[in-house]
Design a protein around this motif. Sequence first.
Motif, short mmCIF file in Angstrom:
data_model
loop_
_atom_site.label_atom_id
_atom_site.label_comp_id
_atom_site.label_asym_id
_atom_site.label_seq_id
_atom_site.Cartn_x
_atom_site.Cartn_y
_atom_site.Cartn_z
N GLN A 5 32.03 47.81 43.35
CA GLN A 5 33.10 46.83 43.16
C GLN A 5 33.06 45.75 44.24
OE1 GLN A 5 35.24 46.51 40.59
NE2 GLN A 5 34.09 48.15 39.64
N LEU A 6 32.85 46.17 45.49
CA LEU A 6 32.77 45.20 46.58
C LEU A 6 31.58 44.27 46.41
CD1 LEU A 6 33.78 47.47 49.57
CD2 LEU A 6 35.04 45.49 48.73
N ARG A 7 30.44 44.81 45.98
CA ARG A 7 29.25 43.97 45.76
C ARG A 7 29.50 42.96 44.64
NH1 ARG A 7 24.81 46.88 48.20
NH2 ARG A 7 25.66 47.16 50.29
N LYS A 8 30.21 43.38 43.59
CA LYS A 8 30.53 42.48 42.49
C LYS A 8 31.47 41.37 42.97
CE LYS A 8 31.05 41.40 38.02
NZ LYS A 8 30.55 40.07 37.77
N LEU A 9 32.48 41.73 43.75
CA LEU A 9 33.39 40.73 44.31
C LEU A 9 32.65 39.76 45.23
CD1 LEU A 9 36.44 43.03 45.10
CD2 LEU A 9 36.35 41.22 43.37
N GLU A 10 31.67 40.28 45.96
CA GLU A 10 30.86 39.42 46.83
C GLU A 10 29.99 38.48 45.98
OE1 GLU A 10 27.75 39.80 50.57
OE2 GLU A 10 28.09 41.55 49.31
N ALA A 11 29.38 38.99 44.93
CA ALA A 11 28.55 38.17 44.05
C ALA A 11 29.38 37.08 43.37
CB ALA A 11 27.87 39.04 43.00
N ASP A 12 30.63 37.39 43.09
CA ASP A 12 31.54 36.42 42.46
C ASP A 12 32.21 35.50 43.47
OD1 ASP A 12 30.91 37.44 39.98
OD2 ASP A 12 32.66 38.76 39.89
N LYS A 13 31.81 35.61 44.74
CA LYS A 13 32.33 34.75 45.82
C LYS A 13 33.83 34.93 46.07
CE LYS A 13 28.39 32.32 46.13
NZ LYS A 13 27.31 33.23 46.22
N ILE A 14 34.33 36.13 45.79
CA ILE A 14 35.74 36.42 46.03
C ILE A 14 35.94 37.01 47.43
CG2 ILE A 14 37.71 37.83 45.26
CD1 ILE A 14 36.59 37.43 42.40
N VAL A 15 34.96 37.78 47.89
CA VAL A 15 34.99 38.31 49.25
C VAL A 15 33.70 37.95 49.97
CG1 VAL A 15 36.51 40.27 48.70
CG2 VAL A 15 34.04 40.57 48.66
N LYS A 16 33.79 37.92 51.28
CA LYS A 16 32.64 37.68 52.14
C LYS A 16 32.40 38.95 52.94
CE LYS A 16 31.31 35.17 56.26
NZ LYS A 16 31.84 34.43 57.38
N ARG A 17 31.15 39.37 53.00
CA ARG A 17 30.79 40.58 53.75
C ARG A 17 30.10 40.17 55.04
NH1 ARG A 17 26.36 44.88 51.69
NH2 ARG A 17 25.33 42.91 51.36
N THR A 18 30.55 40.74 56.15
CA THR A 18 29.91 40.52 57.44
C THR A 18 29.40 41.85 57.95
OG1 THR A 18 31.45 38.72 57.91
CG2 THR A 18 30.24 39.61 59.78
N ILE A 19 28.11 41.89 58.26
CA ILE A 19 27.47 43.12 58.75
C ILE A 19 27.23 42.96 60.25
CG2 ILE A 19 25.47 44.64 58.53
CD1 ILE A 19 25.06 43.36 55.71
N TYR A 20 27.62 43.96 61.02
CA TYR A 20 27.43 43.94 62.46
C TYR A 20 26.32 44.93 62.83
CZ TYR A 20 31.85 41.47 62.45
OH TYR A 20 32.85 40.55 62.23
#
Length: 59
Positions: A5-20
Amino acid sequence: MLTLQLRKLEADKIVKRTIYAEVPPRVEYELTAIGLELRPIINELESWGVKHKNLLGEF
């Protein structure tokens, strides 16, 4: 399931993922400008859930 679900939201530009680059790995998600436009809708869904909380809890 959550990751999908998070990956889909990221692909749809609804959320941004930041990896540390840390140990253990850390990932943060935040709403994008497009995602922030959904706030009124999300707030209405929350209100609906609170209103129907007891009824929904019966299932």
